[in-house]
Design an enzyme around this catalytic site. Structure first.
Site, mmCIF file in Angstrom:
data_model
loop_
_atom_site.group_PDB
_atom_site.id
_atom_site.type_symbol
_atom_site.label_atom_id
_atom_site.label_comp_id
_atom_site.label_asym_id
_atom_site.label_seq_id
_atom_site.Cartn_x
_atom_site.Cartn_y
_atom_site.Cartn_z
ATOM 1 N N GLU A 128 9.376 10.014 -8.244
ATOM 2 C CA GLU A 128 10.077 10.316 -6.981
ATOM 3 C C GLU A 128 11.010 9.180 -6.582
ATOM 4 O O GLU A 128 12.095 9.425 -6.076
ATOM 5 C CB GLU A 128 9.065 10.535 -5.854
ATOM 6 C CG GLU A 128 8.350 11.867 -5.921
ATOM 7 C CD GLU A 128 7.211 11.954 -4.912
ATOM 8 O OE1 GLU A 128 7.259 11.244 -3.886
ATOM 9 O OE2 GLU A 128 6.276 12.715 -5.176
ATOM 10 N N VAL A 129 10.556 7.956 -6.751
ATOM 11 C CA VAL A 129 11.345 6.803 -6.305
ATOM 12 C C VAL A 129 11.861 6.059 -7.550
ATOM 13 O O VAL A 129 11.065 5.544 -8.343
ATOM 14 C CB VAL A 129 10.496 5.853 -5.434
ATOM 15 C CG1 VAL A 129 11.344 4.678 -4.960
ATOM 16 C CG2 VAL A 129 9.895 6.600 -4.243
ATOM 17 N N ARG A 157 0.831 -1.204 0.000
ATOM 18 C CA ARG A 157 0.000 0.000 0.000
ATOM 19 C C ARG A 157 0.869 1.259 0.000
ATOM 20 O O ARG A 157 1.895 1.315 0.683
ATOM 21 C CB ARG A 157 -0.925 0.012 1.224
ATOM 22 C CG ARG A 157 -1.871 -1.156 1.197
ATOM 23 C CD ARG A 157 -3.131 -0.994 1.999
ATOM 24 N NE ARG A 157 -3.861 -2.263 1.933
ATOM 25 C CZ ARG A 157 -4.611 -2.654 0.907
ATOM 26 N NH1 ARG A 157 -4.785 -1.843 -0.130
ATOM 27 N NH2 ARG A 157 -5.183 -3.836 0.898
ATOM 28 N N ASP A 158 0.450 2.244 -0.800
ATOM 29 C CA ASP A 158 1.152 3.527 -0.814
ATOM 30 C C ASP A 158 1.010 4.176 0.560
ATOM 31 O O ASP A 158 -0.054 4.154 1.178
ATOM 32 C CB ASP A 158 0.574 4.438 -1.909
ATOM 33 C CG ASP A 158 1.495 5.603 -2.227
ATOM 34 O OD1 ASP A 158 2.066 5.606 -3.334
ATOM 35 O OD2 ASP A 158 1.647 6.507 -1.372
ATOM 36 N N HIS A 217 1.356 2.454 -9.992
ATOM 37 C CA HIS A 217 0.327 2.805 -9.014
ATOM 38 C C HIS A 217 -0.984 2.199 -9.524
ATOM 39 O O HIS A 217 -1.356 2.424 -10.681
ATOM 40 C CB HIS A 217 0.115 4.321 -8.950
ATOM 41 C CG HIS A 217 1.309 5.124 -8.532
ATOM 42 N ND1 HIS A 217 1.419 5.706 -7.291
ATOM 43 C CD2 HIS A 217 2.437 5.465 -9.201
ATOM 44 C CE1 HIS A 217 2.563 6.384 -7.220
ATOM 45 N NE2 HIS A 217 3.197 6.253 -8.371
ATOM 46 N N HIS A 266 7.696 1.200 -10.433
ATOM 47 C CA HIS A 266 6.463 0.876 -9.715
ATOM 48 C C HIS A 266 5.297 1.319 -10.574
ATOM 49 O O HIS A 266 5.372 2.338 -11.257
ATOM 50 C CB HIS A 266 6.396 1.542 -8.340
ATOM 51 C CG HIS A 266 6.700 3.010 -8.339
ATOM 52 N ND1 HIS A 266 7.989 3.506 -8.458
ATOM 53 C CD2 HIS A 266 5.889 4.100 -8.236
ATOM 54 C CE1 HIS A 266 7.953 4.827 -8.424
ATOM 55 N NE2 HIS A 266 6.700 5.213 -8.304
ATOM 56 N N ASN A 297 5.211 6.454 -13.407
ATOM 57 C CA ASN A 297 5.989 7.658 -13.697
ATOM 58 C C ASN A 297 7.441 7.277 -13.957
ATOM 59 O O ASN A 297 7.976 6.384 -13.305
ATOM 60 C CB ASN A 297 5.915 8.612 -12.501
ATOM 61 C CG ASN A 297 4.495 9.056 -12.198
ATOM 62 O OD1 ASN A 297 3.749 9.370 -13.117
ATOM 63 N ND2 ASN A 297 4.121 9.061 -10.937
HETATM 64 P P1 AMP Z 1 6.332 8.290 -7.846
HETATM 65 O O1 AMP Z 1 6.154 9.770 -7.797
HETATM 66 O O2 AMP Z 1 5.587 7.643 -8.971
HETATM 67 O O3 AMP Z 1 7.791 7.877 -7.788
HETATM 68 O O4 AMP Z 1 5.609 7.725 -6.542
HETATM 69 C C1 AMP Z 1 6.256 7.300 -5.389
HETATM 70 C C2 AMP Z 1 5.183 6.876 -4.415
HETATM 71 O O5 AMP Z 1 5.805 6.167 -3.351
HETATM 72 C C3 AMP Z 1 4.393 8.026 -3.789
HETATM 73 O O6 AMP Z 1 3.010 7.841 -4.079
HETATM 74 C C4 AMP Z 1 4.675 7.877 -2.290
HETATM 75 O O7 AMP Z 1 3.556 8.175 -1.499
HETATM 76 C C5 AMP Z 1 5.078 6.422 -2.179
HETATM 77 N N1 AMP Z 1 5.970 6.074 -1.073
HETATM 78 C C6 AMP Z 1 7.111 6.701 -0.699
HETATM 79 N N2 AMP Z 1 7.681 6.050 0.322
HETATM 80 C C7 AMP Z 1 6.897 4.982 0.601
HETATM 81 C C8 AMP Z 1 6.945 3.921 1.532
HETATM 82 N N3 AMP Z 1 7.956 3.816 2.427
HETATM 83 N N4 AMP Z 1 5.960 2.998 1.534
HETATM 84 C C9 AMP Z 1 4.951 3.091 0.639
HETATM 85 N N5 AMP Z 1 4.842 4.069 -0.268
HETATM 86 C C10 AMP Z 1 5.793 5.000 -0.295
#
Ligand code: AMP
Length: 126
Positions: free
Chosen positions: A104-105, A34-35, A111, A109, A96
Site C-alpha cells: 500500500e505504501v 507502530r502501525d 512489518h 517497510h 510487501n
Molecule cells: P503495506 O500494505 O505493506 O504497504 O502496509 C502499509 C501499512 O502502513 C499498513 O499496515 C497500514 O496500517 C500502515 N499505515 C498506513 N498509514 C500509517 C501511518 N500514518 N502510521 C502508521 N502506520 C500506517
C-alpha cells in the site's frame, strides 16, 4: 530500468515530520514506529530513512552503512518488543512489494508482528 520513488507517500511525510508517528526506535538511517492499524499485539513498521521503494531496491542500491543500520535496528526492535528469540516467543517479518505483493505504501517497510501465533504464512488468493 530504475526504481521510481514517489516522495509524496505517507512514510516520506512521516520522515519529513509532516505527519505524526508513534516512534519505537530511531537510528542514523532507520525509523521504527507502530502501525496505525495493528494486526497483532506487536505490530511495528521499520523503514529506512533513505528513499527506497522496496526491499530489492534497498538491497541493490543502499550503502553498506544503511544496510547494517537497518538490519541491526530490526533486531533491536524485536528485542525491545519482547518478541526476539532471546526475549520472547518469536515474530513474523513481512515486506510487501508492488502490486502482487499488495504493497500500500511505496516506501520500504518491514512489518514486525508478534505477541500471538501468526497462523498460516500466506492466505489463498480468491
Ligand atoms: P503495506 O500494505 O505493506 O504497504 O502496509 C502499509 C501499512 O502502513 C499498513 O499496515 C497500514 O496500517 C500502515 N499505515 C498506513 N498509514 C500509517 C501511518 N500514518 N502510521 C502508521 N502506520 C500506517
Amino acid at each position: 530500468m530504475s526504481y521510481d520513488y514517489d516522495d509524496q507517500n505517507i512514510f516520506a511525510k512521516i520522515l519529513r515530520g509532516e505527519i505524526p508517528n508513534n516512534t519505537v526506535l530511531e537510528t542514523d538511517h532507520t525509523l521504527a514506529f507502530r502501525d496505525l492499524y495493528p494486526q497483532a499485539p506487536t505490530h511495528v513498521l521499520v523503514i529506512p530513512k533513505g528513499s527506497y521503494v522496496s526491499f530489492d531496491h534497498f538491497a541493490s542500491e543502499a550503502s553498506e552503512a544503511e544496510i547494517v543500520d537497518y538490519t541491526r535496528a530490526i533486531a533491536e526492535v524485536c528485542r525491545m518488543e519482547g518478541v526476539s528469540l532471546t526475549a520472547g516467543d518469536g515474530f513474523r517479518m513481512i515486506s510487501n512489494a508492488g502490486a502482487d505483493g499488495v504493497q500500500e505504501v511505496p516506501h520500504l517497510h518491514v512489518h514486525i508482528l508478534g505477541g500471538r501465533p501468526m497462523g498460516r504464512m500466506v492466505a489463498k488468493a480468491d
